[in-house]
Design a protein around this motif. Structure first.
Motif, mmCIF file in Angstrom:
data_model
loop_
_atom_site.group_PDB
_atom_site.id
_atom_site.type_symbol
_atom_site.label_atom_id
_atom_site.label_comp_id
_atom_site.label_asym_id
_atom_site.label_seq_id
_atom_site.Cartn_x
_atom_site.Cartn_y
_atom_site.Cartn_z
ATOM 1 N N ILE A 1 0.667 -1.160 0.145
ATOM 2 C CA ILE A 1 0.019 0.042 0.075
ATOM 3 C C ILE A 1 0.914 1.304 0.008
ATOM 4 O O ILE A 1 2.006 1.241 0.742
ATOM 5 C CB ILE A 1 -0.988 0.079 1.366
ATOM 6 N N TYR A 2 0.440 2.385 -0.796
ATOM 7 C CA TYR A 2 1.109 3.497 -0.815
ATOM 8 C C TYR A 2 0.034 4.670 -0.631
ATOM 9 O O TYR A 2 -1.064 4.601 -0.703
ATOM 10 C CB TYR A 2 1.758 3.576 -2.252
ATOM 11 N N VAL A 3 0.708 6.091 -0.500
ATOM 12 C CA VAL A 3 -0.024 7.004 -0.505
ATOM 13 C C VAL A 3 0.602 7.940 -1.759
ATOM 14 O O VAL A 3 1.532 8.187 -2.047
ATOM 15 C CB VAL A 3 0.235 7.785 0.701
ATOM 16 N N ASP A 4 -0.341 8.518 -2.570
ATOM 17 C CA ASP A 4 -0.183 9.255 -3.741
ATOM 18 C C ASP A 4 0.792 8.805 -4.792
ATOM 19 O O ASP A 4 1.389 9.391 -5.259
ATOM 20 C CB ASP A 4 0.284 10.750 -3.186
ATOM 21 N N GLU A 5 0.599 7.203 -4.892
ATOM 22 C CA GLU A 5 1.596 6.742 -6.146
ATOM 23 C C GLU A 5 0.602 6.507 -6.956
ATOM 24 O O GLU A 5 -0.640 5.578 -6.858
ATOM 25 C CB GLU A 5 2.119 5.628 -5.430
ATOM 26 N N GLN A 6 0.740 6.371 -8.269
ATOM 27 C CA GLN A 6 -0.270 6.048 -9.360
ATOM 28 C C GLN A 6 0.201 4.280 -9.685
ATOM 29 O O GLN A 6 1.082 4.228 -9.564
ATOM 30 C CB GLN A 6 0.163 6.876 -10.616
ATOM 31 N N PRO A 7 -1.039 3.844 -10.104
ATOM 32 C CA PRO A 7 -0.646 2.346 -10.725
ATOM 33 C C PRO A 7 0.033 2.223 -11.816
ATOM 34 O O PRO A 7 0.344 3.298 -12.497
ATOM 35 C CB PRO A 7 -2.252 1.803 -11.157
ATOM 36 N N VAL A 8 0.901 1.280 -11.745
ATOM 37 C CA VAL A 8 2.115 1.316 -12.906
ATOM 38 C C VAL A 8 1.898 -0.207 -13.629
ATOM 39 O O VAL A 8 2.159 -0.380 -14.794
ATOM 40 C CB VAL A 8 3.600 1.213 -12.392
ATOM 41 N N ASP A 9 1.721 -1.180 -12.719
ATOM 42 C CA ASP A 9 1.666 -2.705 -13.274
ATOM 43 C C ASP A 9 0.383 -3.060 -14.478
ATOM 44 O O ASP A 9 -0.544 -2.634 -13.991
ATOM 45 C CB ASP A 9 1.836 -3.837 -12.031
ATOM 46 N N ALA A 10 0.717 -3.976 -15.023
ATOM 47 C CA ALA A 10 -0.387 -4.546 -15.786
ATOM 48 C C ALA A 10 -1.614 -5.379 -14.962
ATOM 49 O O ALA A 10 -0.970 -5.981 -14.140
ATOM 50 C CB ALA A 10 -0.064 -5.530 -17.049
ATOM 51 N N GLY A 11 -2.681 -5.098 -15.303
ATOM 52 C CA GLY A 11 -3.581 -5.745 -14.579
ATOM 53 C C GLY A 11 -5.271 -4.960 -14.617
ATOM 54 O O GLY A 11 -5.326 -4.005 -15.107
ATOM 55 N N ASN A 12 -5.957 -5.611 -13.937
ATOM 56 C CA ASN A 12 -7.259 -4.902 -13.715
ATOM 57 C C ASN A 12 -7.354 -4.442 -12.347
ATOM 58 O O ASN A 12 -6.708 -4.729 -11.429
ATOM 59 C CB ASN A 12 -8.330 -5.935 -13.527
ATOM 60 N N TYR A 13 -7.998 -3.124 -12.118
ATOM 61 C CA TYR A 13 -8.132 -2.262 -11.085
ATOM 62 C C TYR A 13 -9.396 -1.836 -10.585
ATOM 63 O O TYR A 13 -10.238 -1.878 -11.947
ATOM 64 C CB TYR A 13 -7.408 -1.077 -11.020
ATOM 65 N N VAL A 14 -9.730 -1.796 -9.468
ATOM 66 C CA VAL A 14 -11.167 -0.849 -8.796
ATOM 67 C C VAL A 14 -10.770 0.118 -7.932
ATOM 68 O O VAL A 14 -9.846 0.161 -7.414
ATOM 69 C CB VAL A 14 -12.045 -2.109 -8.283
ATOM 70 N N ALA A 15 -11.299 1.182 -8.297
ATOM 71 C CA ALA A 15 -11.063 2.389 -7.616
ATOM 72 C C ALA A 15 -12.532 2.956 -7.111
ATOM 73 O O ALA A 15 -13.399 2.959 -7.375
ATOM 74 C CB ALA A 15 -10.771 3.376 -8.438
ATOM 75 N N GLY A 16 -12.377 3.483 -5.805
ATOM 76 C CA GLY A 16 -13.424 4.185 -5.150
ATOM 77 C C GLY A 16 -13.031 5.330 -4.468
ATOM 78 O O GLY A 16 -11.912 5.565 -3.971
ATOM 79 N N ALA A 17 -13.835 6.326 -4.184
ATOM 80 C CA ALA A 17 -13.666 7.612 -3.619
ATOM 81 C C ALA A 17 -14.875 7.841 -2.344
ATOM 82 O O ALA A 17 -15.774 7.624 -2.673
ATOM 83 C CB ALA A 17 -13.620 8.651 -4.399
ATOM 84 N N VAL A 18 -14.246 8.232 -1.452
ATOM 85 C CA VAL A 18 -15.289 8.957 -0.427
ATOM 86 C C VAL A 18 -14.877 10.297 0.078
ATOM 87 O O VAL A 18 -13.899 10.919 0.315
ATOM 88 C CB VAL A 18 -15.027 7.935 0.882
ATOM 89 N N THR A 19 -16.052 10.889 0.263
ATOM 90 C CA THR A 19 -15.847 12.319 0.548
ATOM 91 C C THR A 19 -15.323 12.567 2.286
ATOM 92 O O THR A 19 -15.661 11.541 2.868
ATOM 93 C CB THR A 19 -17.113 13.050 0.722
ATOM 94 N N LEU A 20 -14.594 13.614 2.546
ATOM 95 C CA LEU A 20 -14.335 13.786 3.954
ATOM 96 C C LEU A 20 -15.092 14.152 4.851
ATOM 97 O O LEU A 20 -15.038 14.380 6.123
ATOM 98 C CB LEU A 20 -12.902 14.721 3.804
ATOM 99 N N SER A 21 -16.264 14.955 4.302
ATOM 100 C CA SER A 21 -17.259 15.456 5.152
ATOM 101 C C SER A 21 -18.426 14.465 5.624
ATOM 102 O O SER A 21 -18.755 13.924 4.371
ATOM 103 C CB SER A 21 -17.811 16.701 4.556
ATOM 104 N N ARG A 22 -18.700 14.098 6.618
ATOM 105 C CA ARG A 22 -19.763 13.323 7.120
ATOM 106 C C ARG A 22 -21.127 13.760 6.699
ATOM 107 O O ARG A 22 -22.114 13.042 6.500
ATOM 108 C CB ARG A 22 -19.605 12.929 8.473
ATOM 109 N N ASP A 23 -21.232 15.123 6.416
ATOM 110 C CA ASP A 23 -22.502 15.708 6.148
ATOM 111 C C ASP A 23 -22.893 15.656 4.533
ATOM 112 O O ASP A 23 -23.960 15.788 4.009
ATOM 113 C CB ASP A 23 -22.593 17.235 6.349
#
Length: 320
Positions: free
Chosen positions: A183-205
């Motif tokens: 696991i990394y912080v702010d590193e872009q994917p490089v290797d060949a393969g399939n990826y899934v991405a998700g994003a969550v907002t930082l505000s609980r509201d």
């Protein structure tokens, strides 16, 4: 022991932040002292990736949020191919800058030669980069405890803590158990393969109405070829088979690839009409006729190669 370690760590960090507290808490330098979201909002997050991506070519995952000032944490998981086990947390620029504005004691740096301007963002990368996700999960409480204490000076950290916990939930949900991960912080994917991405907002509201995507990085095939390291004779003895080099060489743009990912299968001729023989991934050492196939995998793709060879029966000893 862990509680004492967390308390000592947090106390050291708070003491380091004391000199910066007035500026951060007063809000004169800005966003740092203000929550990342002040009112309820309908949020849409779109995750985009480079089209027709191929290993070795420029690639980027980007996040588009509406409204534009929406703050988030995005999680990108490699779920197959060479990418399997890759995890990265992508932070927006405002969040990264906020974390960089919070100083921490130089003694918390793992690199004694690189302690200047040590801050919460560098600590986060130090804690996470290159580790297995299980490590992150074990130390998550230490990290969030530190951030929760620091939010006395920087209230916006509450939203980041909430986002980190949501990101960990996504990771647990989509990654198989017992998978070796990095696991990394702010590193872009490089290797060949399939990826899934998700994003969550930082505000609980906020009400998040989007934030998932699937994308792929294809193996590089242009300029890639493979051939046998050693040609098999028409027939060889058992002893010769034990010492024979059955490997394949993989070249990329004319240069030999070190430690290529190649899968070998060996099928023994047998059964009805010579069909239905046993198949193995280990080089054979018993008499018989075999077909060997080599398949390039990982970040590269090339045409499969096959060959047939015979391991001869031992010669009968003459009668005494």
């Amino acid at each position: 022991m862990l509680k004492k370690r967390i308390a000592a760590l947090a106390l050291a960090a708070v003491m380091a932040c004391t000199s910066a507290a007035p500026a951060l808490a007063a809000g004169t330098s800005a966003p740092a002292a203000q929550p990342l979201a002040e009112e309820n909002a309908l949020v849409a997050i779109r995750i985009e990736a480079t089209d027709n991506a191929v290993y070795g070519q420029p690639f980027e995952v980007s996040i588009r949020a509406t409204p534009e000032d929406t703050q988030y944490i995005a999680v990108v998981l490699g779920v197959s191919g060479q990418a399997k086990g890759f995890v990265t947390l992508l932070l927006p620029e405002k969040v990264r800058i906020l974390l960089e504005l919070i100083p921490l004691p130089a003694s918390m740096s793992a690199d004694p030669a690189n302690t200047r301007d040590f801050n919460l963002y560098r600590y986060l990368k130090q804690l996470i980069d290159g580790n297995d996700v299980s490590v992150l999960i074990r130390v998550a409480e230490e990290l969030t405890s530190l951030m929760e204490i620091l939010q006395y000076y920087v209230p916006a950290l509450q939203d980041i803590v909430t986002g980190m916990r949501s990101a960990l939930t996504l990771i647990r949900r989509y990654l198989p158990e017992d998978l070796v991960t990095h696991i990394y912080v702010d590193e872009q994917p490089v290797d060949a393969g399939n990826y899934v991405a998700g994003a969550v907002t930082l505000s609980r509201d906020d009400v998040n109405t989007g934030g998932f995507a699937f994308f792929k990085i294809a193996p590089k095939s242009a300029g890639v070829r493979q051939y046998w390291s050693q040609q098999t004779p028409a027939s060889m003895t058992v002893e010769a088979a034990r010492n024979f080099d059955f490997s394949a060489v993989v070249e990329v743009d004319g240069a030999v690839l070190q430690d290529p990912v190649v899968t070998y299968t060996y099928k023994k001729k047998g059964g009805l009409l010579g069909l239905g023989g046993a198949t193995s991934t280990e080089p054979p050492t018993e008499p018989g006729e075999y077909t060997q196939t080599a398949v390039v995998g990982g970040n590269y793709s090339a045409q499969n190669i096959s060959r047939t060879f015979v391991i001869a029966e031992p010669a009968l000893l003459p009668a005494s």
